[in-house]
Design a protein around this motif. Structure first.
Motif, PDB file in Angstrom:
ATOM      1  N   TYR A 115     -11.857   8.430   2.400  1.00 64.01           N
ATOM      2  CA  TYR A 115     -11.846   9.716   3.091  1.00 64.01           C
ATOM      3  C   TYR A 115     -10.727  10.595   2.538  1.00 64.01           C
ATOM      4  CZ  TYR A 115     -14.839   7.467   6.559  1.00 64.01           C
ATOM      5  OH  TYR A 115     -15.869   6.796   7.180  1.00 64.01           O
ATOM      6  N   THR A 116     -11.038  11.868   2.354  1.00 58.63           N
ATOM      7  CA  THR A 116      -9.986  12.811   1.982  1.00 58.63           C
ATOM      8  C   THR A 116      -9.138  13.089   3.220  1.00 58.63           C
ATOM      9  OG1 THR A 116     -11.322  14.728   2.573  1.00 58.63           O
ATOM     10  CG2 THR A 116     -11.533  13.918   0.303  1.00 58.63           C
ATOM     11  N   ASP A 117      -7.967  13.678   3.006  1.00 59.54           N
ATOM     12  CA  ASP A 117      -7.104  13.999   4.144  1.00 59.54           C
ATOM     13  C   ASP A 117      -7.795  14.953   5.111  1.00 59.54           C
ATOM     14  OD1 ASP A 117      -5.180  12.308   3.258  1.00 59.54           O
ATOM     15  OD2 ASP A 117      -3.848  13.850   2.433  1.00 59.54           O
ATOM     16  N   ALA A 122     -10.395  15.652  10.407  1.00 62.98           N
ATOM     17  CA  ALA A 122     -11.571  15.941  11.236  1.00 62.98           C
ATOM     18  C   ALA A 122     -11.855  14.794  12.204  1.00 62.98           C
ATOM     19  CB  ALA A 122     -12.784  16.195  10.349  1.00 62.98           C
ATOM     20  N   GLN A 123     -11.412  13.585  11.845  1.00 65.21           N
ATOM     21  CA  GLN A 123     -11.584  12.428  12.745  1.00 65.21           C
ATOM     22  C   GLN A 123     -10.375  12.250  13.656  1.00 65.21           C
ATOM     23  OE1 GLN A 123     -12.502   8.809  10.442  1.00 65.21           O
ATOM     24  NE2 GLN A 123     -13.272  10.107   8.809  1.00 65.21           N
ATOM     25  N   ASN A 170      -3.899   4.687   1.425  1.00 63.11           N
ATOM     26  CA  ASN A 170      -4.609   4.539   0.161  1.00 63.11           C
ATOM     27  C   ASN A 170      -3.856   3.513  -0.681  1.00 63.11           C
ATOM     28  OD1 ASN A 170      -6.411   6.569   0.847  1.00 63.11           O
ATOM     29  ND2 ASN A 170      -5.119   8.173  -0.053  1.00 63.11           N
ATOM     30  N   PHE A 171      -4.525   2.424  -0.987  1.00 62.60           N
ATOM     31  CA  PHE A 171      -3.913   1.383  -1.811  1.00 62.60           C
ATOM     32  C   PHE A 171      -4.357   1.547  -3.256  1.00 62.60           C
ATOM     33  CE2 PHE A 171      -3.348  -0.883   2.209  1.00 62.60           C
ATOM     34  CZ  PHE A 171      -2.128  -1.501   2.005  1.00 62.60           C
ATOM     35  N   THR A 172      -3.414   1.320  -4.182  1.00 63.01           N
ATOM     36  CA  THR A 172      -3.792   1.113  -5.577  1.00 63.01           C
ATOM     37  C   THR A 172      -3.384  -0.306  -5.946  1.00 63.01           C
ATOM     38  OG1 THR A 172      -1.681   1.922  -6.435  1.00 63.01           O
ATOM     39  CG2 THR A 172      -3.458   3.544  -6.178  1.00 63.01           C
ATOM     40  N   LEU A 173      -4.187  -0.949  -6.759  1.00 64.98           N
ATOM     41  CA  LEU A 173      -3.934  -2.339  -7.152  1.00 64.98           C
ATOM     42  C   LEU A 173      -3.814  -2.422  -8.665  1.00 64.98           C
ATOM     43  CD1 LEU A 173      -6.639  -4.176  -4.966  1.00 64.98           C
ATOM     44  CD2 LEU A 173      -4.255  -3.745  -4.372  1.00 64.98           C
ATOM     45  N   ASP A 174      -2.680  -2.955  -9.136  1.00 65.78           N
ATOM     46  CA  ASP A 174      -2.464  -3.113 -10.578  1.00 65.78           C
ATOM     47  C   ASP A 174      -1.917  -4.493 -10.874  1.00 65.78           C
ATOM     48  OD1 ASP A 174      -2.991  -0.472 -11.923  1.00 65.78           O
ATOM     49  OD2 ASP A 174      -1.635   0.177 -10.322  1.00 65.78           O
ATOM     50  N   SER A 200      -8.692   0.808  -6.321  1.00 67.47           N
ATOM     51  CA  SER A 200      -8.145   1.471  -5.141  1.00 67.47           C
ATOM     52  C   SER A 200      -9.069   1.286  -3.943  1.00 67.47           C
ATOM     53  CB  SER A 200      -7.926   2.955  -5.420  1.00 67.47           C
ATOM     54  OG  SER A 200      -9.153   3.576  -5.712  1.00 67.47           O
ATOM     55  N   PHE A 201      -8.483   1.366  -2.776  1.00 66.16           N
ATOM     56  CA  PHE A 201      -9.261   1.328  -1.544  1.00 66.16           C
ATOM     57  C   PHE A 201      -8.433   1.957  -0.436  1.00 66.16           C
ATOM     58  CE2 PHE A 201      -7.102  -2.027   0.883  1.00 66.16           C
ATOM     59  CZ  PHE A 201      -6.363  -2.636  -0.106  1.00 66.16           C
ATOM     60  N   GLN A 202      -9.107   2.254   0.660  1.00 63.23           N
ATOM     61  CA  GLN A 202      -8.425   2.873   1.794  1.00 63.23           C
ATOM     62  C   GLN A 202      -8.675   2.021   3.026  1.00 63.23           C
ATOM     63  OE1 GLN A 202     -10.110   6.604   3.517  1.00 63.23           O
ATOM     64  NE2 GLN A 202      -8.215   7.530   2.818  1.00 63.23           N
ATOM     65  N   VAL A 203      -7.641   1.862   3.826  1.00 63.34           N
ATOM     66  CA  VAL A 203      -7.812   1.066   5.046  1.00 63.34           C
ATOM     67  C   VAL A 203      -6.834   1.562   6.104  1.00 63.34           C
ATOM     68  CG1 VAL A 203      -6.153  -0.767   4.457  1.00 63.34           C
ATOM     69  CG2 VAL A 203      -8.121  -1.309   5.908  1.00 63.34           C
ATOM     70  N   THR A 204      -7.234   1.421   7.364  1.00 66.35           N
ATOM     71  CA  THR A 204      -6.356   1.761   8.477  1.00 66.35           C
ATOM     72  C   THR A 204      -6.201   0.533   9.362  1.00 66.35           C
ATOM     73  OG1 THR A 204      -7.258   4.003   8.468  1.00 66.35           O
ATOM     74  CG2 THR A 204      -5.991   3.346  10.405  1.00 66.35           C
ATOM     75  N   PRO A 205      -4.967   0.006   9.496  1.00 67.06           N
ATOM     76  CA  PRO A 205      -4.783  -1.127  10.416  1.00 67.06           C
ATOM     77  C   PRO A 205      -4.876  -0.628  11.856  1.00 67.06           C
ATOM     78  CG  PRO A 205      -2.668  -0.455   9.510  1.00 67.06           C
ATOM     79  CD  PRO A 205      -3.700   0.436   8.869  1.00 67.06           C
ATOM     80  N   THR A 206      -5.539  -1.400  12.708  1.00 64.92           N
ATOM     81  CA  THR A 206      -5.827  -0.914  14.058  1.00 64.92           C
ATOM     82  C   THR A 206      -5.086  -1.671  15.154  1.00 64.92           C
ATOM     83  OG1 THR A 206      -7.760  -2.344  14.033  1.00 64.92           O
ATOM     84  CG2 THR A 206      -8.130  -0.033  13.492  1.00 64.92           C
ATOM     85  N   LYS A 207      -4.307  -2.694  14.766  1.00 62.47           N
ATOM     86  CA  LYS A 207      -3.656  -3.495  15.807  1.00 62.47           C
ATOM     87  C   LYS A 207      -2.304  -3.977  15.324  1.00 62.47           C
ATOM     88  CE  LYS A 207      -4.887  -7.035  19.165  1.00 62.47           C
ATOM     89  NZ  LYS A 207      -4.479  -8.412  19.010  1.00 62.47           N
ATOM     90  N   ILE A 208      -1.282  -3.753  16.146  1.00 64.57           N
ATOM     91  CA  ILE A 208       0.068  -4.216  15.810  1.00 64.57           C
ATOM     92  C   ILE A 208       0.099  -5.742  15.768  1.00 64.57           C
ATOM     93  CG2 ILE A 208       2.414  -4.420  16.781  1.00 64.57           C
ATOM     94  CD1 ILE A 208       2.235  -1.476  17.565  1.00 64.57           C
ATOM     95  N   GLY A 209       0.756  -6.267  14.748  1.00 62.93           N
ATOM     96  CA  GLY A 209       0.858  -7.730  14.640  1.00 62.93           C
ATOM     97  C   GLY A 209       1.233  -8.132  13.238  1.00 62.93           C
ATOM     98  N   SER A 210       1.307  -9.439  13.030  1.00 58.28           N
ATOM     99  CA  SER A 210       1.654 -10.011  11.731  1.00 58.28           C
ATOM    100  C   SER A 210       0.455 -10.791  11.223  1.00 58.28           C
ATOM    101  CB  SER A 210       2.871 -10.927  11.895  1.00 58.28           C
ATOM    102  OG  SER A 210       3.211 -11.475  10.637  1.00 58.28           O
ATOM    103  N   TYR A 211      -0.002 -10.441  10.022  1.00 59.07           N
ATOM    104  CA  TYR A 211      -1.234 -11.041   9.507  1.00 59.07           C
ATOM    105  C   TYR A 211      -1.017 -11.611   8.111  1.00 59.07           C
ATOM    106  CZ  TYR A 211      -2.649  -7.912  13.221  1.00 59.07           C
ATOM    107  OH  TYR A 211      -2.715  -7.256  14.413  1.00 59.07           O
TER     108      TYR A 211
END
Ligand code: CU
Length: 273
Positions: A115-117, A122-123, A170-174, A200-211
Motif C-alpha cells: 500500500y502507498t502512504d 485512506a484506511q 516496508n521491509f527490504t531484504l538483502d 521487499s514486503f509490507q506488514v503491520t504488526p497488530t498485537k503487542i508482544g514478543s515473537y
C-alpha cells in the motif's frame, strides 16, 4: 476425524499457540495484518482436503462392502474401460488443483500487496516506516531507516527487531552472502533473502508482544543459530529503543556488499556508519 487431524497438528506444533490453535488447524496465534490471507487459505485447504477425504473413504468402504465376494464360487462383475469414469477422474483433479491455485494466488496477492502512504491514510493508518533487513552468515542486521539507527546480531547474541504496534513497515531484504529466509511464524509469512536482489514486503504488526523469528533457509554451519525476536511495542517504547541505539553510537545505516561475508561474532565487518 476432523478433530483428530487438528489434534495431531496441534501436537506437532508443541502447543505454542494457546487453546485456539485447534481451531486454526495447528497454526500459531496470528499477529499481523497479513495473517488472515494465509490463515484462511490454510483453513480452506484443510476443509477441502477433509471433504474429499471423507467422500473417498466413504466410496471405498461402500464399494468394499457392497461389491464384496459373497460366495467362494462367485466372482464379482469385472469392468474395464469405463470411459466416462476415466475422463471424470482425469478432469476432476485438474478442477480441484485449479480452484486451489486460484485461492493461492489471491492469498499471495493479499500478503504481498504494497500500500502507498495515501492508500494507508485512506484506511486510517499512519504512513509506512522502512526497516532494512540484512541476513548475513549467521545472524541479522536491522537498519531502522527513519530513525537512522541500526542494530546487528551475532551467533552469540540474538538480535531484537523492534516494531511499533499498528504501524505499517516496508521491509527490504538483502544478503551479502548466501540465500537466507526471513520468517516470523506468527506473521504467517516468510520471504527469501537473496544475494544480488532486494526483496521487499509490507506488514503491520497488530498485537503487542514478543515473537520468535528465524532463518527458514538452510544457509550453513550456524543456520540453526540464525534467530531473532520481534518485539512489537507501543510508540513510547519504540522511541526509547531508537534513542538507546542512538546513544550507543549505532547511527547511520549498515551497508552490505554482495560477495562479501561477515565474520562470525563480528559487529564491525559490515563497516557501518
Ligand atoms: Cu540463514
Amino acid at each position: 476425524m476432523l478433530g483428530l487431524a487438528a489434534l495431531a497438528l496441534s501436537g506437532c506444533a508443541g502447543g505454542t499457540g494457546g487453546p485456539g490453535q485447534l481451531a486454526r488447524f495447528g497454526l500459531p496465534e496470528p499477529v499481523s495484518d497479513r495473517a488472515p490471507f494465509t490463515g484462511n487459505l490454510w483453513h480452506g485447504f484443510w476443509i477441502a482436503a477433509l471433504a474429499i477425504g471423507v467422500l473417498m473413504w466413504g466410496l471405498m468402504i461402500w464399494a468394499a462392502i457392497r461389491y464384496r465376494r459373497r460366495s467362494p464360487d462367485e466372482i464379482p462383475k469385472q469392468t474395464r474401460y469405463n470411459l466416462p469414469m476415466e475422463v471424470m477422474y482425469t478432469i476432476v483433479p485438474f478442477l480441484i488443483v485449479g480452484v486451489l491455485f486460484f485461492y493461492t494466488v489471491n492469498a499471495q496477492d493479499g500478503v504481498r500487496k504494497h500500500y502507498t502512504d495515501a492508500e494507508l491514510a485512506a484506511q486510517g493508518m499512519p504512513a509506512a516506516r522502512t526497516i532494512g533487513v540484512i541476513g548475513q552468515k549467521w545472524s541479522w542486521t536491522f537498519n531502522y531507516t527513519d530513525a537512522n539507527v541500526w542494530d546487528v546480531g551475532t551467533v552469540e547474541r540474538i538480535p531484537d527487531l523492534y516494531m511499533q504496534v499498528d504501524q505499517p513497515v516496508n521491509f527490504t531484504l538483502d544478503s551479502p552472502d548466501v540465500i537466507h529466509s526471513f520468517w516470523v511464524p506468527q506473521f504467517y509469512f516468510k520471504l527469501d533473502v537473496i544475494p544480488g536482489r532486494t526483496n521487499s514486503f509490507q506488514v503491520t504488526p497488530t498485537k503487542i508482544g514478543s515473537y520468535a523469528g528465524k532463518c527458514a533457509e538452510l544457509c550453513g554451519t550456524y543456520h540453526s543459530r540464525m534467530l531473532f525476536n520481534v518485539q512489537v511495542v507501543d510508540q513510547a517504547t519504540y522511541q526509547a529503543k531508537m534513542d538507546e541505539l542512538r546513544s550507543k553510537g549505532q547511527t547511520g545505516q549498515i551497508s552490505y556488499q554482495t560477495g562479501t561475508t561477515q565474520q562470525v561474532g563480528s559487529t564491525q565487518a559490515h563497516g557501518g556508519n
